[in-house]
Design a protein around this motif. Structure first.
Motif, PDB file in Angstrom:
ATOM      1  N   ALA A   1      -7.881   7.596   1.608  1.00  0.00           N
ATOM      2  CA  ALA A   1      -9.277   7.165   1.458  1.00  0.00           C
ATOM      3  C   ALA A   1      -9.421   6.200   0.283  1.00  0.00           C
ATOM      4  CB  ALA A   1     -10.189   8.375   1.272  1.00  0.00           C
ATOM      5  N   ASP A   2      -8.743   6.500  -0.837  1.00  0.00           N
ATOM      6  CA  ASP A   2      -8.759   5.596  -1.985  1.00  0.00           C
ATOM      7  C   ASP A   2      -8.203   4.229  -1.595  1.00  0.00           C
ATOM      8  OD1 ASP A   2      -9.713   7.637  -3.640  1.00  0.00           O
ATOM      9  OD2 ASP A   2      -7.695   8.183  -4.344  1.00  0.00           O
ATOM     10  N   CYS A   3      -7.112   4.245  -0.838  1.00  0.00           N
ATOM     11  CA  CYS A   3      -6.478   2.988  -0.442  1.00  0.00           C
ATOM     12  C   CYS A   3      -7.394   2.165   0.451  1.00  0.00           C
ATOM     13  CB  CYS A   3      -5.155   3.262   0.276  1.00  0.00           C
ATOM     14  SG  CYS A   3      -3.854   3.951  -0.780  1.00  0.00           S
ATOM     15  N   ARG A   4      -8.045   2.817   1.406  1.00  0.00           N
ATOM     16  CA  ARG A   4      -8.950   2.071   2.289  1.00  0.00           C
ATOM     17  C   ARG A   4     -10.090   1.449   1.486  1.00  0.00           C
ATOM     18  NH1 ARG A   4      -8.317   6.711   5.383  1.00  0.00           N
ATOM     19  NH2 ARG A   4     -10.450   7.371   4.868  1.00  0.00           N
ATOM     20  N   ALA A   5     -10.607   2.194   0.519  1.00  0.00           N
ATOM     21  CA  ALA A   5     -11.693   1.663  -0.315  1.00  0.00           C
ATOM     22  C   ALA A   5     -11.210   0.462  -1.125  1.00  0.00           C
ATOM     23  CB  ALA A   5     -12.222   2.761  -1.241  1.00  0.00           C
ATOM     24  N   ARG A   6     -10.000   0.538  -1.641  1.00  0.00           N
ATOM     25  CA  ARG A   6      -9.453  -0.577  -2.421  1.00  0.00           C
ATOM     26  C   ARG A   6      -9.241  -1.807  -1.544  1.00  0.00           C
ATOM     27  NH1 ARG A   6      -8.953  -2.552  -7.639  1.00  0.00           N
ATOM     28  NH2 ARG A   6      -6.853  -3.350  -8.054  1.00  0.00           N
ATOM     29  N   ILE A   7      -8.745  -1.602  -0.347  1.00  0.00           N
ATOM     30  CA  ILE A   7      -8.554  -2.731   0.579  1.00  0.00           C
ATOM     31  C   ILE A   7      -9.895  -3.400   0.862  1.00  0.00           C
ATOM     32  CG2 ILE A   7      -7.881  -3.323   2.947  1.00  0.00           C
ATOM     33  CD1 ILE A   7      -5.829  -0.906   2.653  1.00  0.00           C
TER      34      ILE A   7
ATOM     35  N   ALA B   1       1.236   7.402   8.128  1.00  0.00           N
ATOM     36  CA  ALA B   1       0.619   6.502   7.147  1.00  0.00           C
ATOM     37  C   ALA B   1      -0.237   5.451   7.845  1.00  0.00           C
ATOM     38  CB  ALA B   1       1.700   5.842   6.303  1.00  0.00           C
ATOM     39  N   VAL B   2       0.270   4.899   8.950  1.00  0.00           N
ATOM     40  CA  VAL B   2      -0.503   3.899   9.699  1.00  0.00           C
ATOM     41  C   VAL B   2      -1.828   4.495  10.150  1.00  0.00           C
ATOM     42  CG1 VAL B   2      -0.584   2.575  11.851  1.00  0.00           C
ATOM     43  CG2 VAL B   2       1.489   2.556  10.440  1.00  0.00           C
ATOM     44  N   ARG B   3      -1.786   5.704  10.657  1.00  0.00           N
ATOM     45  CA  ARG B   3      -3.014   6.339  11.129  1.00  0.00           C
ATOM     46  C   ARG B   3      -3.953   6.683   9.973  1.00  0.00           C
ATOM     47  NH1 ARG B   3       1.145   9.372  14.502  1.00  0.00           N
ATOM     48  NH2 ARG B   3       1.185   8.180  16.475  1.00  0.00           N
ATOM     49  N   ALA B   4      -3.396   7.151   8.870  1.00  0.00           N
ATOM     50  CA  ALA B   4      -4.235   7.548   7.726  1.00  0.00           C
ATOM     51  C   ALA B   4      -4.922   6.353   7.076  1.00  0.00           C
ATOM     52  CB  ALA B   4      -3.385   8.277   6.692  1.00  0.00           C
ATOM     53  N   LEU B   5      -4.276   5.176   7.125  1.00  0.00           N
ATOM     54  CA  LEU B   5      -4.833   3.990   6.482  1.00  0.00           C
ATOM     55  C   LEU B   5      -5.673   3.138   7.410  1.00  0.00           C
ATOM     56  CD1 LEU B   5      -1.615   3.040   4.495  1.00  0.00           C
ATOM     57  CD2 LEU B   5      -3.768   3.821   3.494  1.00  0.00           C
ATOM     58  N   ALA B   6      -5.781   3.527   8.655  1.00  0.00           N
ATOM     59  CA  ALA B   6      -6.530   2.737   9.638  1.00  0.00           C
ATOM     60  C   ALA B   6      -8.006   2.670   9.275  1.00  0.00           C
ATOM     61  CB  ALA B   6      -6.359   3.335  11.011  1.00  0.00           C
ATOM     62  N   PRO B   7      -8.670   1.558   9.567  1.00  0.00           N
ATOM     63  CA  PRO B   7     -10.107   1.486   9.271  1.00  0.00           C
ATOM     64  C   PRO B   7     -10.912   2.523  10.025  1.00  0.00           C
ATOM     65  CG  PRO B   7      -9.372  -0.412  10.559  1.00  0.00           C
ATOM     66  CD  PRO B   7      -8.140   0.296  10.108  1.00  0.00           C
TER      67      PRO B   7
ATOM     68  N   VAL C   1       0.844  -1.191   0.000  1.00  0.00           N
ATOM     69  CA  VAL C   1       0.000   0.000   0.000  1.00  0.00           C
ATOM     70  C   VAL C   1       0.882   1.245   0.000  1.00  0.00           C
ATOM     71  CG1 VAL C   1      -1.839   1.242   1.182  1.00  0.00           C
ATOM     72  CG2 VAL C   1      -1.746  -1.256   1.323  1.00  0.00           C
ATOM     73  N   CYS C   2       0.696   2.091  -1.013  1.00  0.00           N
ATOM     74  CA  CYS C   2       1.436   3.353  -1.119  1.00  0.00           C
ATOM     75  C   CYS C   2       0.422   4.495  -1.051  1.00  0.00           C
ATOM     76  CB  CYS C   2       2.217   3.415  -2.430  1.00  0.00           C
ATOM     77  SG  CYS C   2       3.214   4.914  -2.601  1.00  0.00           S
ATOM     78  N   PRO C   3       0.298   5.166   0.101  1.00  0.00           N
ATOM     79  CA  PRO C   3      -0.732   6.205   0.256  1.00  0.00           C
ATOM     80  C   PRO C   3      -0.312   7.531  -0.376  1.00  0.00           C
ATOM     81  CG  PRO C   3       0.511   5.990   2.289  1.00  0.00           C
ATOM     82  CD  PRO C   3       1.064   4.953   1.347  1.00  0.00           C
ATOM     83  N   SER C   4      -0.210   7.518  -1.683  1.00  0.00           N
ATOM     84  CA  SER C   4       0.185   8.715  -2.425  1.00  0.00           C
ATOM     85  C   SER C   4      -0.828   8.990  -3.517  1.00  0.00           C
ATOM     86  CB  SER C   4       1.574   8.523  -3.055  1.00  0.00           C
ATOM     87  OG  SER C   4       1.869   9.602  -3.919  1.00  0.00           O
ATOM     88  N   GLY C   5      -1.301  10.213  -3.565  1.00  0.00           N
ATOM     89  CA  GLY C   5      -2.207  10.605  -4.634  1.00  0.00           C
ATOM     90  C   GLY C   5      -1.491  10.889  -5.938  1.00  0.00           C
ATOM     91  N   ASP C   6      -0.166  10.837  -5.931  1.00  0.00           N
ATOM     92  CA  ASP C   6       0.640  11.041  -7.132  1.00  0.00           C
ATOM     93  C   ASP C   6       0.844   9.679  -7.790  1.00  0.00           C
ATOM     94  OD1 ASP C   6       2.651  11.380  -9.019  1.00  0.00           O
ATOM     95  OD2 ASP C   6       3.827  12.753  -7.790  1.00  0.00           O
ATOM     96  N   ALA C   7       0.048   9.391  -8.829  1.00  0.00           N
ATOM     97  CA  ALA C   7       0.089   8.068  -9.453  1.00  0.00           C
ATOM     98  C   ALA C   7       1.469   7.757 -10.025  1.00  0.00           C
ATOM     99  CB  ALA C   7      -0.973   7.969 -10.542  1.00  0.00           C
ATOM    100  N   ALA C   8       2.146   8.763 -10.571  1.00  0.00           N
ATOM    101  CA  ALA C   8       3.481   8.515 -11.141  1.00  0.00           C
ATOM    102  C   ALA C   8       4.455   8.077 -10.060  1.00  0.00           C
ATOM    103  CB  ALA C   8       3.985   9.775 -11.843  1.00  0.00           C
ATOM    104  N   GLU C   9       4.397   8.735  -8.901  1.00  0.00           N
ATOM    105  CA  GLU C   9       5.265   8.348  -7.783  1.00  0.00           C
ATOM    106  C   GLU C   9       4.961   6.916  -7.347  1.00  0.00           C
ATOM    107  OE1 GLU C   9       6.314   9.837  -3.231  1.00  0.00           O
ATOM    108  OE2 GLU C   9       4.234   9.888  -3.919  1.00  0.00           O
TER     109      GLU C   9
END
Length: 319
Positions: free
Chosen positions: A278-284, A310-316, A205-213
């Motif tokens: 938020a995108d990452c949580r939805a994908r998970i 990152a851990v906090r941002a991706l938490a359910p 999981v890469c919580p980046s809104g920059d798709a190229a990165e």
């Protein structure tokens, strides 16, 4: 609610500095902490610390190779963790790969299916407190018994990437561990494993809104894994053989840069979870909706977030 796991230790955070974030995990909605064993920390030390820092968490290694420790030593490691976290420890075992077993440890990577089956059967008996005296197909144990068997023998889950190992997991283990799959691939895996056993998977999981990165990071990860024979065969089974063929050909020719360049965006997007948190949580949650029992997040640095952020941002609990 499904389980929601985290891979420890976190990249970029020294193990000794994990106490605060591990103690916070249950309040964030994480239920599990799973280690790995590649070329960084060993599989058991982070879990021993987490057993004391996060006493509500379920813990497990995903995975411990069945080649790189002898049967008795592996049973001792498992019994120690089961004692530290009674009823909360799950033993994850698997064959690993020829790179780790043979190239790095000098141990022949022979008969991996049989070795996994034999170790699974031995561990069942040893962790139940039996004295084991048996000649298995790939090793012999002559009279081993744990001095202090765990009061609660841990469940054993098996790393399984293709049908043979998935069927073994369904028959003899308490679940299966997968890796490097898309939400749609979960349905394929479930089709062989069956609906009942627990299915865990480590999700990068890469919580980046920059798709190229995110895609640049993902390409490095994919090239490192998918050129290993066991993963190459796995993705041929999943139907990505042709999509990954140019990468494998360039890698075999020694052209690492071209190997990265020819990995299609679609493959990266399939196999690496990326986007805003938020995108990452939805994908998970798509994985869970398709039959994944336990997503185990392996957080890849990105998006300018520190490991703890990152851990906090991706938490359910975040949304």
């Amino acid at each position: 609610m499904s389980r929601w796991g985290l891979t420890i230790p976190l990249a970029g955070l020294p193990l000794a500095e994990h106490r605060e974030i591990i103690a916070e995990l249950p309040a964030l909605g994480y239920t599990d902490a799973w280690s790995a064993e590649v070329s960084g920390a060993d599989a058991f030390t982070p879990l021993a610390l987490a057993s004391q820092w996060g006493p509500e968490l379920r813990l497990g290694p995903a995975i411990v190779p069945v080649f790189t420790r002898g049967p008795a030593l592996l049973a001792q490691h498992a019994a120690t963790l089961a004692d530290l976290a009674p009823g909360r420890f799950v033993l994850g075992i698997g064959t690993s790969s020829d790179t780790i077993v043979e190239r790095w440890n000098g141990i022949p990577f022979e008969e991996p299916y049989q070795r996994a089956r034999d170790m699974l059967r031995f561990l069942r008996r040893a962790l139940a407190g039996e004295k084991v005296k048996e000649a298995y197909a790939t090793f012999t144990v002559n009279g081993f018994r744990l001095e202090t068997p765990p009061a609660v023998p841990p469940p054993i889950v098996l790393a399984a990437l293709r049908p043979g190992m998935l069927r073994l997991a369904a028959r003899e283990a308490d679940g299966a561990i997968s890796n490097w799959l898309s939400p749609e691939d979960v349905r394929t895996v479930r089709g062989v494993l069956g609906e009942e056993p627990e299915l865990l998977a480590r999700l990068f999981v890469c919580p980046s809104g920059d798709a190229a990165e995110a895609r640049a990071i993902g390409r490095w990860l994919i090239a490192a894994y998918m050129t290993v024979p066991v993963y190459r065969a796995y993705h041929e089974w999943l139907g990505r053989g042709e999509a990954l063929r140019p990468m494998n050909e360039a890698w075999a020719a020694g052209d690492r840069q071209k190997a990265l360049e020819v990995i299609p965006d679609e493959v990266v997007d399939d196999l690496v979870v990326h986007g805003t948190p938020a995108d990452c949580r939805a994908r998970i949650r798509e994985y869970v909706g398709n039959g994944l029992s336990t997503p185990v997040l392996a957080i890849v640095p990105g998006g300018g977030l520190s490991p703890a952020e990152a851990v906090r941002a991706l938490a359910p609990s975040a949304g």
